[in-house]
Structures are given as structure tokens and as C-alpha cells.
Scaffold this active site. Structure first.
Site, PDB file in Angstrom:
ATOM      1  N   HIS A  69      -2.565  18.737   5.516  1.00 16.31           N
ATOM      2  CA  HIS A  69      -1.877  19.588   6.489  1.00 16.31           C
ATOM      3  C   HIS A  69      -2.849  20.201   7.497  1.00 16.31           C
ATOM      4  O   HIS A  69      -3.993  20.502   7.164  1.00 16.31           O
ATOM      5  CB  HIS A  69      -1.106  20.695   5.768  1.00 16.31           C
ATOM      6  CG  HIS A  69       0.162  20.196   5.183  1.00 16.31           C
ATOM      7  ND1 HIS A  69       0.728  20.705   4.037  1.00 16.31           N
ATOM      8  CD2 HIS A  69       0.978  19.181   5.566  1.00 16.31           C
ATOM      9  CE1 HIS A  69       1.834  20.051   3.760  1.00 16.31           C
ATOM     10  NE2 HIS A  69       2.012  19.118   4.678  1.00 16.31           N
ATOM     11  N   GLU A 115       4.797  12.274   6.934  1.00 17.82           N
ATOM     12  CA  GLU A 115       4.450  11.799   5.582  1.00 17.82           C
ATOM     13  C   GLU A 115       3.482  10.623   5.643  1.00 17.82           C
ATOM     14  O   GLU A 115       2.585  10.507   4.810  1.00 17.82           O
ATOM     15  CB  GLU A 115       5.717  11.408   4.816  1.00 17.82           C
ATOM     16  CG  GLU A 115       6.696  12.551   4.581  1.00 17.82           C
ATOM     17  CD  GLU A 115       6.068  13.779   3.959  1.00 17.82           C
ATOM     18  OE1 GLU A 115       5.118  13.632   3.164  1.00 17.82           O
ATOM     19  OE2 GLU A 115       6.498  14.899   4.281  1.00 17.82           O
ATOM     20  N   HIS A 145       7.642  14.217   0.424  1.00 16.65           N
ATOM     21  CA  HIS A 145       6.207  14.344   0.151  1.00 16.65           C
ATOM     22  C   HIS A 145       5.584  12.959   0.109  1.00 16.65           C
ATOM     23  O   HIS A 145       6.292  11.943  -0.001  1.00 16.65           O
ATOM     24  CB  HIS A 145       5.933  15.142  -1.139  1.00 16.65           C
ATOM     25  CG  HIS A 145       6.605  14.617  -2.365  1.00 16.65           C
ATOM     26  ND1 HIS A 145       7.138  15.436  -3.334  1.00 16.65           N
ATOM     27  CD2 HIS A 145       6.846  13.360  -2.803  1.00 16.65           C
ATOM     28  CE1 HIS A 145       7.651  14.704  -4.301  1.00 16.65           C
ATOM     29  NE2 HIS A 145       7.494  13.445  -4.007  1.00 16.65           N
ATOM     30  N   ASP A 196      16.763  12.779  -0.804  1.00 11.54           N
ATOM     31  CA  ASP A 196      18.065  12.297  -0.320  1.00 11.54           C
ATOM     32  C   ASP A 196      19.176  13.323  -0.487  1.00 11.54           C
ATOM     33  O   ASP A 196      20.346  13.011  -0.266  1.00 11.54           O
ATOM     34  CB  ASP A 196      18.439  10.975  -1.003  1.00 11.54           C
ATOM     35  CG  ASP A 196      19.042  10.005  -0.007  1.00 11.54           C
ATOM     36  OD1 ASP A 196      19.323  10.445   1.128  1.00 11.54           O
ATOM     37  OD2 ASP A 196      19.239   8.832  -0.345  1.00 11.54           O
ATOM     38  N   GLU A 222      18.873  15.751   1.446  1.00 10.77           N
ATOM     39  CA  GLU A 222      18.900  16.171   2.858  1.00 10.77           C
ATOM     40  C   GLU A 222      19.897  15.291   3.606  1.00 10.77           C
ATOM     41  O   GLU A 222      20.244  14.206   3.153  1.00 10.77           O
ATOM     42  CB  GLU A 222      17.510  16.011   3.516  1.00 10.77           C
ATOM     43  CG  GLU A 222      16.366  16.618   2.755  1.00 10.77           C
ATOM     44  CD  GLU A 222      16.569  18.095   2.460  1.00 10.77           C
ATOM     45  OE1 GLU A 222      17.421  18.716   3.110  1.00 10.77           O
ATOM     46  OE2 GLU A 222      15.881  18.612   1.567  1.00 10.77           O
ATOM     47  N   ASP A 277      14.322  19.532  -4.358  1.00  6.64           N
ATOM     48  CA  ASP A 277      14.975  20.815  -4.624  1.00  6.64           C
ATOM     49  C   ASP A 277      16.363  20.941  -4.026  1.00  6.64           C
ATOM     50  O   ASP A 277      16.795  22.032  -3.687  1.00  6.64           O
ATOM     51  CB  ASP A 277      14.082  21.918  -4.064  1.00  6.64           C
ATOM     52  CG  ASP A 277      13.861  21.754  -2.565  1.00  6.64           C
ATOM     53  OD1 ASP A 277      14.289  20.714  -2.024  1.00  6.64           O
ATOM     54  OD2 ASP A 277      13.292  22.649  -1.927  1.00  6.64           O
ATOM     55  N   ASP A 286       0.835  -1.199   0.000  1.00  8.20           N
ATOM     56  CA  ASP A 286       0.000   0.000   0.000  1.00  8.20           C
ATOM     57  C   ASP A 286       0.874   1.256   0.000  1.00  8.20           C
ATOM     58  O   ASP A 286       0.662   2.180  -0.768  1.00  8.20           O
ATOM     59  CB  ASP A 286      -0.897   0.015   1.256  1.00  8.20           C
ATOM     60  CG  ASP A 286      -1.892  -1.129   1.255  1.00  8.20           C
ATOM     61  OD1 ASP A 286      -2.374  -1.474   0.166  1.00  8.20           O
ATOM     62  OD2 ASP A 286      -2.171  -1.680   2.338  1.00  8.20           O
ATOM     63  N   GLY A 326      -1.645   2.453  -7.015  1.00  6.40           N
ATOM     64  CA  GLY A 326      -0.455   2.938  -7.714  1.00  6.40           C
ATOM     65  C   GLY A 326       0.390   3.826  -6.833  1.00  6.40           C
ATOM     66  O   GLY A 326       0.676   3.489  -5.686  1.00  6.40           O
TER      67      GLY A 326
END
Lengths: 579, 87
Positions: free
Chosen positions: A304, A295, A84, A100, A102, A76, A59, A91
Site C-alpha cells: 500500500h 490488487e 485482497h 463476491d 460485493e 466480511d 502466476d 502457490g
């Protein structure tokens, strides 16, 4: 709190997840643990359960990636956007992606797990003192093989506790080489490489060959990041080079000069002006646990929240003692309802062990497999046995020597003592091993009860004992069973039908006939030939309640009789039912 | 020696945000997190001020409708990539 439009949620409560890859920043076991704890945040307050899958579609598919990583929302680079996740559905829906670029930690700087040495995989203790000097990173001082190491207590000079830090000279992760170390130099597309490279890849991950010729053998793995490695920039994984020259000026430490965002950076060669090689300096990093818990909230259907203290608030804030906010609980329970059954038991005041009744015998250090101690070998700790402290709680034991189901009860062995677990929360003991089985030593590597003869087998190092009632046979050498001299000890055993037992050691297993007390022909075989998806370096393997358990550190992988891993969990919480 | 050091900003190779001006950064943030619709932005249907007010209200900041220091600081904070306002 908010939910996604249409109150998107899973239509089942037994959610599955799969970790597709790992970050080079932390050991895979720490990443596994962070994700497991993040799921537990939600399963603690809902009827949801989370089961990890090792293959196929789950899942929630969890992965790390950089910049363009296969969906329409590229990351970024360092900082800014951390991760995210998609709301529930088929799917890509339900999946969670972590940037990654970070620096992933547990929120308080580099998390450096050690390997080999004599600290049994403990974390580095920064700072530590070695030869009177203080170190805040892993070091190669005191060694001539370039292997970075650290102390796992504040004072190596006093405690002599150490382990080796992540390095491509020790192991790789992922790839197709089973964790083998890099081989330098290696050849790739006709070029020779003397260090890990990102050549040939578009995702920016550093890799190396694990044989001298990738073009011929195609064997490779990814390089773990060292604690001194820079993050991002164009030199990921390289250490800073001090001093370095930038715009004609020399720098002996990380600087924010040249940047409008005040981030600290360094050059990875001696001259930035000439080579333009740079990266960001390691900082506190982001807590993978906290970001993952947020997440996974999305993956379960929470949008949020605008409550500052809520986990689902969009901004990252590090919290030492995380507690799910009421807003988050209200939100997730709006979707899935509350957890059935009684609430959690309030914590009991900890029992203080009086100084006169110390009991635990000092564990034997595990035999270092390869590298030597940095300077001097640590002396073997003495094994002392004193009176049993009845308050000694098995929940306080980090790792048991072995576990085994004997006469319908799970027996937990540790340093001359054992406990019996009949049902959850019904733990009896500790008992002294020698009071029940006088011939046995303190440390038992493996024990099992032969289902056919009801004889009990105990293994310790290269010796074994067979108990039948009060009668004992042994110690005998394991070579009598047909096991070679290269077998240091038996790490686990599981009964397969009547009169047959599988013995495990070093990633292999043998089938033993308990009638002849000999191993069968055609063995040893590799564990993963038969048992897929379990750790190959499990330190304890046993049969319990009809399932096979493979233990690694504080976790277990449970396998059903169809040889499918159907659960991964904590030994303490799931098996012992510790609070 | 007492003259202030002249700060020179450099474009670091491989740096993702290297050419973003403050205006680009703000527009990018407001668009990415759902406060500013890119079509509306192009047709000036929604002013930057309205989008900033929306963001300030959502994140619990003082609603000035201006790019003040507090708002800019929040935009530079690490965060989750899921939009705050779903389109």
C-alpha cells in the site's frame, strides 16, 4: 510507494494469469475485459506482459469468493473489505481474490449486457422509455414469458432497439451445462425446486439444474443475478418485494430503518417480520476494473501507498477517468524497470466526418435465435451505400464482418468495404468490396484463400462465391458443399494443410476438401473436441501469420499450431495497433 | 405525531457484522490492517491510542490518537484487505 519486505517480485516478465470463476453480477465477457484492462494498467508502464491461461497453474490465479473462501483471510459480507491479493511467489502467492458479497459493476451501477434481441449484445440504457413509461431496470412488461428485457437506447418506442437481460430462464454460467438455461421445476436430493437455490452448497452461490432431474443427470449451472436482485443478506439474487412489512410498518421502497450503518435494504417477501428474508438494495457497486488494478499491483509486488491519489492507496475511490499516479509508476518501475521502446503516441485530434460523406452501411441485425421482440418486431434497417470516406478509420469499427489473410495481407471486411493490413500500423483502405470482387454482396461472413489453388472463397449467409483472378463462380448454395439446412451461415474458416479447410458454424466445424469442394465424412465435429479454451460462440475464425484466431466481440483468442491458446487480446490494439 | 420516531436496530439474519460494537469494530480494524498486534492488545503492551495514531499517520488523517469522527468514518470505508502494516 512501498514494496513488500525483501522487494518480492516475479523473476520473469511474461506473467500468466487465469480466471478461475466469475461473479453473477456481470457478464463473463465484461469481467474478462475488466481484468484485461487492469493488467494493461501495469503492462503499459513496465516490460511486463500478461497472458491468460485457461488451465493449469498460472502466476496470478484470479477468483471470486464469499466469506471463508479457502484462505486464512475470510471476507466480511457486503462493503468493508473488497478484495485482497498476495505478493509474488509460488502457490497462493500472487493470487487475487474478490469478495463476491460485493456488487461488482464498473462503478456506476448495474452493468447489464443484453442477449439476443436486435441490439447485438449492447448494454441496457437506463432509463429508457417503453410505451410512454420510463424504466430504470429490466422489465418483463410487454411479454408473457417472464423474460426480462431492456432497451439499449433511451427510447424503445422510437428506436426499437432491445435485448434480453441476464436471467436463469435464458442461460447459466459455470457448472457443467455449457451455459444451458435452468429447467424448472427440477429435482435435487428428492426435493423439487421451482427457482435457483443455494441448497447443497456452502459458498452461497445460486444454482439450478439444467435438466428436470439433477439426481439423475447431474447437469447444473450457476444463476446470473438480475439487475433488480438484492445483494447479500440471506436472499441473494431475489428481487425486493414491495410493499413489505417491517416492524409492523409498510415500506414501498428500500429503507435504512433498523440498521445503524444507514445501508439501504429491502425484504424479499411481503413480510419481513414473518419471513426474515432480506438483502441490500443494488447501488452503484464497486468498479471491478479499479479494484482489480489495485490488487494486481499487490500481485506484482507493490504494497500500500500512503499517497491519496495513488492506485495503491488502500481505500476505494471511484474515478471516472482513471490515470495511474506517478507514485504507482515509480513503484512498479522500481521493481521491473520502465517499458522499453518509445513512449505512447500522443492522441491525434479526431477527424470529423462531414455530413455529406457518411459512408457506413447500416449493419444487418443478427438473427434473433430464440425470443421474440417485446411488442413489435423492429423493422429491418435499410442498407444504403454512399461514397467512401477516405478518413473512415478501421479503429472506429467495433466488430468486423470477417477478417482473412489473402495474398499475405490481413483483409478486414465491414459493410461493403474492406481494409488491408500488411504490417502493424500499415492499414490501407477503405476499398469497396464490389470494386475488387463485383459479384459479392456487402456483408461477407467468411473469406479465405485456398493455399493450394490460390482461389478465394467468400461466404455470405447460405451462399458462397469462388474467385480465381477475375473469374468468379457463384453464388452457389452451401448445401453444394454438403452442409445441411440447419447451417445459417459460415462464421469462420481456417486452412489446414494444402487442399483442406475447416469451416465453422454454430459451435461445430466441417472439413472441406477444396479439390472436390465437398465436406469430408465424419463431420461436423464440436469445436471444443479439437480447439480447447476458445469461445465456442466466436463470430469470426481465421488463420493469420500461422496462428488461428477466434474472435468474440472486440477480443481475440490466438491459438498456435500445437492448438494451445497462447494469447488473448484486443483486435483493435494488438492486431490493428490502434492508439 | 410530532414525537420523534424511535429507531430500533435489528439483527438481520446472515449479516456478518451483526453483533459488533463500535469498540469491537475499531479493534478489529486496527488488528486486521496491522496497526495493533493482537498479542500486544491482550497484554496492553500497545495502547489503542498509539495504534490509532499510527493509523491516522499512515492514512494521512489528523493525528489525534483518539477515535474521532473522521477516523471512524475512514474505518467504515470500503478498502483492500491487505494489511497496511506488515507483520
Amino acid at each position: 510507494y512501498q514494496t513488500f519486505s525483501g522487494d518480492l517480485k516475479w523473476d520473469h516478465n511474461d506473467i500468466t494469469y487465469r480466471i478461475l470463476n466469475y461473479s453473477p453480477d456481470m457478464d463473463s465477457s465484461i469481467i474478462d475485459d475488466a481484468f484485461a484492462r487492469a493488467f494493461k494498467v501495469w503492462s503499459d508502464v513496465t516490460p511486463l506482459t500478461f497472458t491468460r491461461l485457461y488451465q493449469g497453474e498460472a502466476d496470478i490465479m484470479v477468483s471470486f469468493g464469499k466469506k471463508d473462501h479457502g484462505d486464512p483471510y475470510p471476507f466480511d459480507g457486503k462493503d468493508g473489505l473488497l478484495a485482497h491479493a498476495y505478493p509474488p511467489g509460488e502457490g497462493i502467492q500472487g493470487d487475487a481474490h474478490f469478495d463476491d458479497d460485493e456488487f461488482w459493476t464498473l462503478g456506476k451501477g448495474a452493468v447489464v449486457k443484453t442477449y439476443y434481441g436486435n441490439a447485438e449484445g449492447a448494454m441496457c440504457h437506463f432509463p429508457y422509455t417503453f410505451n410512454g413509461k420510463s424504466y430504470s431496470t429490466c422489465t418483463t412488461e410487454g411479454r408473457d414469458d417472464q423474460l426480462p428485457w431492456c432497451a439499449t437506447t433511451a427510447d424503445f418506442d422510437k428506436d426499437k432497439k432491445y435485448g434480453f437481460c441476464p436471467s436463469e430462464l435464458l442461460y447459466t454460467y459455470g457448472g457443467n451445462s455449457n451455459g444451458d438455461k435452468c429447467v424448472f421445476p427440477f429435482v435435487f436430493l428428492g426435493e423439487t425446486y421451482n427457482k435457483c437455490t443455494t441448497e447443497g452448497r456452502t459458498d452461497g452461490y445460486r444454482w439450478c439444474a439444467t435438466t428436470s432431474n439433477f439426481d439423475k443427470d447431474m447437469k447444473y449451472g450457476f444463476c446470473p443475478n438480475q439487475d433488480t436482485a438484492v445483494i447479500g443478506g440471506n436472499s441473494e439474487g431475489e428481487p425486493c418485494e414491495f410493499p413489505f412489512t417491517f416492524l409492523g410498518k409498510k415500506y414501498n421502497s428500500c429503507t435504512s430503518e433498523g440498521r445503524s450503518d444507514q445501508k439501504l435494504w429491502c425484504a424479499t417477501t411481503g413480510n419481513y417480520d414473518k419471513d426474515q428474508k432480506w438483502g441490500f438494495c443494488p447501488d452503484q457497486g464497486y468498479s471491478l476494473f479499479l479494484v482489480a488494478a489495485h490488487e494486481f499491483g499487490h500481485a506484482l509486488g507493490l504494497d500500500h501507498s500512503n499517497i491519496h491519489d495513488a492506485l495503491m492507496y488502500p481505500m476505494y475511490v471511484y474515478l471516472e477517468d482513471f490515470k495511474l499516479d506517478k507514485d504507482d509508476i515509480d513503484g512498479i518501475q522500481y521493481l521491473y524497470g520502465p517499458k522499453p521502446g518509445p513512449g505512447p503516441t500522443p492522441p491525434q485530434p479526431s477527424k470529423t466526418t462531414s455530413s455529406t460523406s457518411t459512408t457506413i452501411t447500416t449493419p444487418n441485425p443478427r438473427t434473433p435465435k430464440t425470443p421474440d421482440t417485446p411488442t413489435a418486431s423492429p423493422s429491418t434497417p435499410e442498407t444504403t451505400t454512399q461514397s467512401i470516406d477516405p478518413s473512415l478509420n478501421p479503429c472506429q469499427i467495433p466488430i468486423f464482418d470477417t477478417m482473412s489473410e489473402i495474398m499475405g495481407e490481413l483483409h478486414l471486411f465491414k459493410d461493403g468495404l474492406y481494409w488491408k493490413l500488411k504490417a502493424k500500423s500499415n492499414i490501407k483502405g477503405p476499398y469497396r468490396i464490389q470494386e475488387t470482387w463485383p459479384a459479392l454482396p456487402n456483408v461477407i461472413d467468411t473469406a479465405f484463400e485456398d493455399l493450394l489453388t490460390k482461389k478465394m472463397y467468400f461466404f455470405s449467409g447460405r451462399r458462397f462465391w469462388v474467385y480465381h483472378g477475375d473469374q468468379v463462380l457463384g453464388p452457389r448454395g452451401i448445401e453444394k458443399l454438403g452442409l445441411g439446412n440447419d447451417v445459417e451461415k459460415i462464421e469462420g474458416a481456417i486452412q489446414r494443410g494444402k487442399g483442406k479447410v475447416l469451416l465453422f458454424s454454430g459451435g461445430k466445424y466441417w472439413r472441406m476438401d477444396t479439390k472436390t469442394q465437398l465436406t469430408d465424412k465424419g463431420y461436423p465435429r464440436d469445436i471444443d473436441d479439437m480447439f480447447g479454451g476458445v469461445p465456442l460462440d466466436a463470430h469470426d475464425i481465421f488463420l493469420y501469420n500461422g496462428s488461428y484466431y477466434f474472435c468474440q466481440q472486440s477480443y481475440y483468442w490466438r491459438m498456435n499450431n500445437r492448438l494451445q491458446v497462447d494469447r488473448v487480446g484486443y483486435i483493435k490494439y494488438d492486431i490493428l495497433n490502434c492508439p | 405525531l410530532c414525537a420523534p420516531m424511535k429507531t430500533v436496530f435489528v439483527n438481520f439474519p446472515g449479516d456478518v457484522l451483526k453483533n459488533l460494537t463500535e469498540e469491537d469494530l475499531v479493534n478489529d480494524y486496527l488488528e486486521r490492517y496491522g496497526y495493533l498486534n493482537s498479542k500486544a492488545r491482550n497484554t496492553k503492551q500497545m495502547s489503542l491510542s498509539k495504534a490509532l495514531t499510527k493509523m491516522q499517520r499512515y492514512l494521512g488523517l489528523e493525528e489525534t490518537g483518539q477515535l474521532d469522527e473522521e477516523t471512524l468514518n475512514v474505518m467504515k470505508q470500503p478498502r483492500c484487505g491487505v494489511p497496511d502494516v506488515q507483520n
